[in-house]
Design an enzyme around this catalytic site. Structure first.
Site, mmCIF file in Angstrom:
data_model
loop_
_atom_site.group_PDB
_atom_site.id
_atom_site.type_symbol
_atom_site.label_atom_id
_atom_site.label_comp_id
_atom_site.label_asym_id
_atom_site.label_seq_id
_atom_site.Cartn_x
_atom_site.Cartn_y
_atom_site.Cartn_z
ATOM 1 N N TYR A 92 -2.476 -1.285 10.633
ATOM 2 C CA TYR A 92 -2.685 -1.873 9.298
ATOM 3 C C TYR A 92 -1.503 -1.531 8.389
ATOM 4 O O TYR A 92 -0.886 -2.388 7.766
ATOM 5 C CB TYR A 92 -4.005 -1.356 8.681
ATOM 6 C CG TYR A 92 -4.000 -1.441 7.178
ATOM 7 C CD1 TYR A 92 -4.164 -2.658 6.539
ATOM 8 C CD2 TYR A 92 -3.763 -0.295 6.391
ATOM 9 C CE1 TYR A 92 -4.098 -2.739 5.150
ATOM 10 C CE2 TYR A 92 -3.701 -0.372 5.016
ATOM 11 C CZ TYR A 92 -3.869 -1.593 4.402
ATOM 12 O OH TYR A 92 -3.793 -1.672 3.045
ATOM 13 N N LYS A 126 1.804 -3.759 6.522
ATOM 14 C CA LYS A 126 2.255 -3.739 5.113
ATOM 15 C C LYS A 126 3.764 -3.474 5.058
ATOM 16 O O LYS A 126 4.496 -4.115 4.311
ATOM 17 C CB LYS A 126 1.492 -2.670 4.315
ATOM 18 C CG LYS A 126 0.016 -2.981 4.131
ATOM 19 C CD LYS A 126 -0.197 -4.228 3.293
ATOM 20 C CE LYS A 126 -1.641 -4.598 3.108
ATOM 21 N NZ LYS A 126 -1.850 -5.946 2.563
ATOM 22 N N SER A 139 0.832 -1.198 0.000
ATOM 23 C CA SER A 139 0.000 0.000 0.000
ATOM 24 C C SER A 139 0.868 1.251 0.000
ATOM 25 O O SER A 139 1.958 1.265 0.588
ATOM 26 C CB SER A 139 -0.860 -0.016 1.266
ATOM 27 O OG SER A 139 -1.404 1.256 1.500
#
Ligand code: UDP
Length: 341
Positions: free
Chosen positions: A149, A153, A124
């Site tokens: 989150y 990544k 991302s």
């Protein structure tokens, strides 16, 4: 090529599955339906005329993963599986670290056991953090993210990179997504977030469809031309095609490459809302709300590396995204929940 898609029943996974099948690849999906519905498999079959091989399993479960690899000779894997709600990750960080990191490690271990060396990972743009300035390019230093989150990544990228240093046969493409939206033009597959959507486009579509009353625009006092936040929206079909190219690149190379998948263009929240209303001739009532914690004023890609290495660039416009999003919403007002339409 024979490709395993972890999390292949999700929004980006399902669109990529369609593009892979349409490019002549053979696809198998492993998904535990933690944030997706079995109906998506029927829809993929309706679009492509082919049933993807499906395994209902959790990628963190090594014995289930071994069973899948035992029964298939994969050339490559695309790893989509993972939790992805920013707000939820702040409330439940351990759940996010456990699931997203365990699935990455388990997958790499099983790939190595079975000699599968090519993998594309769903990363991302969030890995660019707060200190870089857009347009983001892949040479910029990544930095700690504002939420767990994003950090999963970032750590997963590091795990893939370290594994590639240690194992010279491995080939990894880390795809850094900007803001994927829209839907397959058939209107048969699209994004189906559980509960009230967090992201702008699904929220706009639900307001336009009368499922939610009003959009809240999070801040109109950013240092941007109209004061609202700017993002690089990318049509999910373009994004899915980028995966096909990334997979072909991974198979032909060794080592690790991070590549942005974005359009290279930024659009403000006002622009999105106005374009959606105009293209679809529908009202989207909205009100200005305070800024959302952790939001950046602007984020958009430098998309040159994808064009140079993959021969890929985004083709579809914001108008296309709005049109396809609305078709999906009107044909499936309750998403894949076909009983309550
Ligand atoms: N946004 C908004 N209202 C919403 C959801 C999002 O105004 O209900 C804004 C948000 O502040 C950001 C843009 O829309 O400027 C895109 O937000 P989204 O959550 O879709 O993506 P992200 O912020 O993760 O890039």
């Amino acid at each position: 090529m024979k490709v395993l898609l972890t999390g292949g029943a999700g929004f980006i996974g399902s669109h990529t599955c369609v593009e892979l099948i349409e490019s002549g690849h053979e696809v198998a999906i492993v998904d535990n339906f933690s944030n997706s519905k079995p109906e998506v498999l029927n829809r993929i079959a309706r679009i492509t005329g082919k049933d993807p091989v499906f395994f209902e399993a959790d990628v963190t479960d090594k014995s289930e993963m071994r069973y899948i690899f035992d029964n298939n000779n994969f050339d490559a894997v695309i790893h989509f599986a993972g939790f992805k709600a920013v707000g939820e990750s702040v409330a439940k960080p351990l759940m996010y670290y456990r699931n997203n990191l365990d699935s990455t490690i388990t997958l790499i271990e099983v790939m190595q056991e079975y000699g599968v060396n090519n993998v594309v990972f769903s990363s991302s743009a969030t890995v660019y953090g707060e200190s870089n300035k857009p347009p983001y390019n892949e040479n910029m230093p990544t930095s700690t993210c504002t939420n767990p989150y994003g950090t999963t990544k970032l750590i997963s990228e590091q795990i893939f990179t370290d594994a590639t240093v240690a194992n010279k046969d491995l080939s990894v493409v880390l795809l850094r997504y900007f803001n994927p939206i829209g839907a397959n033009p058939s209107g048969l597959i699209g994004e189906d977030p559980a509960g009230i959507p967090n992201n702008l486009f699904p929220y706009v579509a639900k307001v336009a469809g009368g499922k939610l009353e009003k959009l809240g625009i999070f801040g109109n006092d950013y240092p941007t031309p109209d004061g609202t936040g700017i993002r690089d929206y990318i049509h999910v079909v373009d994004l899915a095609k980028g995966h096909v190219k990334a997979l072909e690149y991974a198979v032909a190379h060794k080592g690790v490459e991070a590549i942005n998948l974005g359009s290279g263009k930024g659009h403000s929240v006002f622009e999105v809302v106005q374009t959606f209303m105009k293209v679809n001739d529908v009202a989207v009532p909205y009100e200005i709300k305070p800024r959302r914690a952790g939001d950046l004023a602007e984020s958009y890609a430098n998309a040159e590396k994808a064009e140079r290495l993959l021969g890929w660039k985004a083709e579809l416009s914001l108008e296309d995204m709005c049109r396809d999003m609305w078709r999906w919403q009107t044909q499936n007002p309750n998403g894949y929940d076909t009983k309550n339409q």
